[in-house]
Design an enzyme around this catalytic site. Structure first.
Site, PDB file in Angstrom:
ATOM      1  N   GLU A 482       0.811  -1.228   0.000  1.00 58.11           N
ATOM      2  CA  GLU A 482       0.000   0.000   0.000  1.00 58.11           C
ATOM      3  C   GLU A 482       0.841   1.272   0.000  1.00 58.11           C
ATOM      4  O   GLU A 482       0.306   2.364  -0.188  1.00 58.11           O
ATOM      5  CB  GLU A 482      -0.961  -0.013   1.195  1.00 58.11           C
ATOM      6  CG  GLU A 482      -2.009  -1.092   1.043  1.00 58.11           C
ATOM      7  CD  GLU A 482      -3.005  -1.123   2.193  1.00 58.11           C
ATOM      8  OE1 GLU A 482      -2.709  -0.557   3.260  1.00 58.11           O
ATOM      9  OE2 GLU A 482      -4.072  -1.735   2.006  1.00 58.11           O
ATOM     10  N   GLN A 593       4.634  -4.033   2.695  1.00 58.18           N
ATOM     11  CA  GLN A 593       4.481  -5.471   2.977  1.00 58.18           C
ATOM     12  C   GLN A 593       4.781  -6.244   1.701  1.00 58.18           C
ATOM     13  O   GLN A 593       4.901  -5.654   0.624  1.00 58.18           O
ATOM     14  CB  GLN A 593       3.065  -5.752   3.439  1.00 58.18           C
ATOM     15  CG  GLN A 593       2.007  -5.480   2.379  1.00 58.18           C
ATOM     16  CD  GLN A 593       0.642  -5.203   2.967  1.00 58.18           C
ATOM     17  OE1 GLN A 593       0.347  -4.071   3.350  1.00 58.18           O
ATOM     18  NE2 GLN A 593      -0.199  -6.212   3.038  1.00 58.18           N
TER      19      GLN A 593
HETATM   20  C1  BGC Z   1      -2.733  -4.032   5.137  1.00 60.74           C
HETATM   21  C2  BGC Z   1      -3.715  -4.816   4.303  1.00 60.74           C
HETATM   22  C3  BGC Z   1      -4.649  -5.546   5.237  1.00 60.74           C
HETATM   23  C4  BGC Z   1      -5.315  -4.590   6.191  1.00 60.74           C
HETATM   24  C5  BGC Z   1      -6.186  -5.305   7.206  1.00 60.74           C
HETATM   25  C6  BGC Z   1      -3.482  -3.106   6.077  1.00 60.74           C
HETATM   26  O1  BGC Z   1      -2.576  -2.457   6.905  1.00 60.74           O
HETATM   27  O2  BGC Z   1      -1.901  -3.264   4.309  1.00 60.74           O
HETATM   28  O3  BGC Z   1      -3.023  -5.733   3.478  1.00 60.74           O
HETATM   29  O4  BGC Z   1      -5.606  -6.219   4.479  1.00 60.74           O
HETATM   30  O5  BGC Z   1      -4.331  -3.895   6.908  1.00 60.74           O
HETATM   31  O6  BGC Z   1      -5.462  -6.200   7.945  1.00 60.74           O
END
Ligand code: BGC
Length: 776
Positions: A482, A593
């Site tokens: 993200e 991530q």
């Molecule tokens: C992560 C996502 C995840 C979400 C809920 C976010 O911080 O980047 O991959 O789905 O948290 O756990």
């Protein structure tokens, strides 16, 4: 934060009360039974704010804004207070002389003993135990004992249901804090059955009615009870006992709480609720506790992983498994599992790809019916997903990035909600995984194929065709990383979309084979030209690949980003978004991530060893692991690559993530369920090397040197296999419960012909051992 070395790996013990760490322990000691969840706060802590006493029920959401829901905090049914000669118990007043909380994971109980001295020097021992029955999902029980240790005097105990609860809707944008609370329970109906000893409260959200009732059974000699009254007032019911207490004598009450909602569709909501708490009080605490512990024993019989030679990891993996089981409503396909389960309001209780990619495999291999149930949730929310696609001027279905009751998008951040679309490929991927492991062809025919086709239609309309170059681009897309911003041709997303298209093509073939295609084609108004376009996209979608380096590039602009050294940024394990805003972060060449690495763990056969190593060397050094999902994925990937040291380091962080508060946010954010799930995968798919493909089940164990022995069970095609690995030797038993008499599987590429009720052993070959040493 390290948890004190425990003597019993089934228990987690806290033996010091530290106000600053209470939030962490409240998360850690969350209890649930899939139907309802409760944080581990003290039922008698008078300092808890109404929104901090979180008690949730799976699937109970209410609107906080137009189209946006929050998981509703329900009336506080554990509420208890007491006074000693008029002085109220307050954990922050007087002195805590001794303290112990024990989470018993084998039996699913939270037990606490506190020795409290009040300002008059009177010492009271408080003993309490609670559980959420896994045997009768609508039942919670509390046993509470007060013992005057150095005085005789008057004890007044109040226990009841406090409806003054609020919600604290937490914005899904990680940068936005929300300190406002809202009241979601609109109407309160309080009734007390003074004669029969029950008390009840019915509250309503805009959509659901929630009935809670309790019966209190004092195990106190009648002559010691000076007064026994029931109190009813606005949004509050309670039972009050005045006791003439004698030194050293324990005064116990048991509380049987029953909870039903209008979603349960029972006849006579109030009566049903009442009846259960009354029945429970007749059955009694010990018998109910016994049934509950038996239900847990049944779960552990299959789900447990035994590790010899590493006490701390043994305890941690059990914690992960315990929480996963606790939060899953395994018989209700109208709900899935929230990123923070039913134990914390973070992300408004919403469901993400966390379920299908990170948690589902645990259920798939230990309780396939529960996995099916999770996938059915996606089938029954197709309508909502269809509306999401329409709202974005697209075809087919668009599963929401964040989902609650009906599959309509709950994500309030525009870029994530509209562009983090890989979830539409993740769900079909999980369905296919389910199919491979269970062989449940009916599931594909009845539900799965429709999802494959509708998501394929979405991709078909989401790719943009570039006529000049005869290619398909995925524009404005956000990958799992993200911090990568909204970008062009994210490799993870395009690969998963292509996989989805292939599944849809295969799904149609399967439907045809079973004479089911005609009906579905008609229902979906399918045009056969759609298939041509799917094949064209599959063949011509742009993926960035550097032939020279054998490197899959995360997206088209990845190498335009500003290179940085992580040493300049990273400060322990605290997520960087707490210091630097997302807007700035997305211009740095860093990963929040696993992204390409995530893809390679999901589709390992699609990549060569050299490509995997190239990805590891490129992305791993610049990954911040600011999402808790990332450590476990890296552990799994490193294990399959033979990078033993890295595999262990990442695994260790992942498996103790919440138990030891690695990210320093378990208190404020609750338990990270995806991390629990991926830690399980790191063991089973990484260290044990379990793989299920078209040609069956195989394993390639690579035991960490930190372990002497590991033992676990998995279910493959209705066969229960009991696996033990000891270094370079493995043993598998095809258990009596298995459906087939005989099955073949492979371990270290050697075929094992297993017969029901018998065990077979196998050793790694000398060449394999040698090869492993060279890799190491
Ligand atoms: C992560 C996502 C995840 C979400 C809920 C976010 O911080 O980047 O991959 O789905 O948290 O756990």
């Amino acid at each position: 934060m390290m948890i004190k070395e425990q003597s019993n790996p089934w228990c987690i013990v806290q033996d010091v009360m530290d106000a600053a760490r209470e939030g962490f322990y409240e998360s850690l000691f969350s209890l649930g039974n899939g139907y309802m969840g409760v944080r581990g706060f003290h039922e008698d802590d008078c300092h808890k704010l109404p929104h901090e006493r979180s008690q949730f029920i799976a699937g109970i959401f209410d609107a906080i804004d137009s189209g946006v829901t929050d998981m509703v905090n329900t009336p506080h049914y554990l509420h208890t207070t007491f006074t000693v000669d008029g002085e109220p118990f307050d954990p922050h007043e007087g002195k805590i002389l001794d303290y112990k909380s024990v989470l018993n994971m084998k039996e699913g109980t939270l037990t606490r003993t506190i020795l409290w001295e009040n300002n008059q020097g009177q010492i009271t021992k408080i003993e309490k135990e609670r559980f959420m029955s896994l045997h009768q999902l609508h039942l919670a029980c509390l046993r509470y004992t007060l013992t005057p240790m150095n005085y005789s005097g008057e004890l007044m105990i109040e226990t009841g249901i406090d409806g003054h609860v609020r919600n604290n809707p937490i914005h899904d944008d990680q940068m936005k804090a929300n300190n406002k609370t809202v009241k979601l329970l609109e109407e309160v109906d309080v009734t007390g059955g003074v004669r029969n000893g029950y008390m009840e409260m019915v509250t309503k959200t805009r959509q659901d009615a929630i009935a809670e009732s309790y019966v209190v059974k004092p195990l106190i000699p009648e002559e010691d009870i000076v007064e026994n009254t029931k109190i009813q007032r606005d949004a509050y019911v309670c039972s009050r006992f005045m006791i003439r207490a004698c030194q050293d004598r324990p005064y116990t009450f048991e509380k049987y709480i029953s909870i039903f909602t209008s979603r349960d569709q029972v006849e006579g909501l109030k009566d049903t609720t009442l009846r259960l708490s009354e029945e429970a009080s007749h059955i009694g605490y010990s018998a109910l506790h016994h049934d509950h512990a038996q239900a847990w024993a049944k779960k552990w019989q299959i789900a447990d992983i035994e590790i010899s030679g590493n006490h701390r990891i043994q305890q941690a993996i059990r914690y992960n498994i315990f929480q996963l089981i606790q939060t899953n409503a395994e018989h209700d396909h109208r709900v899935s599992i929230g990123a923070r389960g039913i134990m914390h309001g973070r992300y408004k209780g919403c469901y993400f790809w966390d379920t299908e990619i990170f948690m589902l495999p645990f259920f798939l291999y230990t309780n396939p019916e529960a996995a099916k149930n999770l996938l059915l949730y996606r089938y029954y929310t197709l309508e909502g997903a269809r509306d999401n696609a329409k709202a974005l001027n697209l075809k087919g279905v668009k599963y929401p990035w964040m989902s609650s009751a009906d599959g309509r998008e709950q994500c309030e951040s525009w870029d994530t909600g509209s562009c983090e679309i890989h979830i539409n490929g993740d769900i079909p991927y999980a369905i296919h995984h389910y199919y491979q492991v269970t062989g449940d062809v009916d599931f594909i025919l009845d539900y799965g194929a429709e999802i494959y086709i509708e998501t394929a239609r979405y991709w078909s309309s989401r790719f943009s065709y570039d006529k000049g170059q005869d290619i398909y681009n995925m524009l404005f897309v956000k990958g799992p990383n993200e911090y990568g911003g909204v970008t062009l041709n994210n490799t993870y997303t395009t690969f998963m979309a292509r996989h989805n298209l292939e599944l849809a093509i295969e799904g149609i073939a399967l439907l045809k084979e079973h004479q089911r295609w005609h009906d579905l084609a008609e229902k979906l108004d399918f045009d056969h030209k759609e298939l041509d376009r799917w094949q064209d996209i599959r063949d011509k979608a742009v993926i960035h690949y550097d032939e020279g380096r054998q490197l899959y590039i995360e997206d088209q602009h990845f190498f335009d980003l500003e290179p940085v050294s992580l040493d300049d940024f990273k400060d322990g394990e605290t997520p960087l978004y707490q210091k630097i805003c997302f807007d700035r972060l997305q211009r740095y060449r860093v990963l929040k991530q696993a992204d390409v690495i995530q893809l390679m763990t999901l589709l390992p056969k699609a990549f060569t060893q050299a490509e995997k190593m190239a990805a590891w060397h490129t992305y791993e050094p610049i990954t911040l692991h600011d999402s808790t999902l990332s450590y476990g994925t890296h552990a799994l990937f490193a294990a399959t690559l033979g990078l033993d040291e890295a595999a262990w380091d990442y695994f260790e962080k992942s498996v103790v993530l919440d138990m030891e508060d690695v990210m320093h946010n378990t208190d404020t954010e609750g338990i990270h369920f995806a991390s629990l799930g991926i830690s399980w995968q790191a063991i089973i798919f990484g260290f044990a090397g379990v793989v299920v493909e078209e040609d069956g089940l195989s394993m390639y164990p690579r035991m960490p040197q930190q372990w002497d022995k590991i033992q676990f069970k998995i279910i493959y095609r209705k066969n229960l296999m009991d696996v033990t690995i000891m270094g370079n030797a493995a043993e598998v038993t095809l258990c009596e419960e298995s459906q087939t008499e005989h099955i073949d599987m492979k371990i270290w590429h050697q075929v094992l012909s297993l017969e029901k009720g018998k065990s077979k052993q196998v050793n790694k070959t000398a060449a394999q051992i040698n090869n492993q040493q060279q890799l190491g």
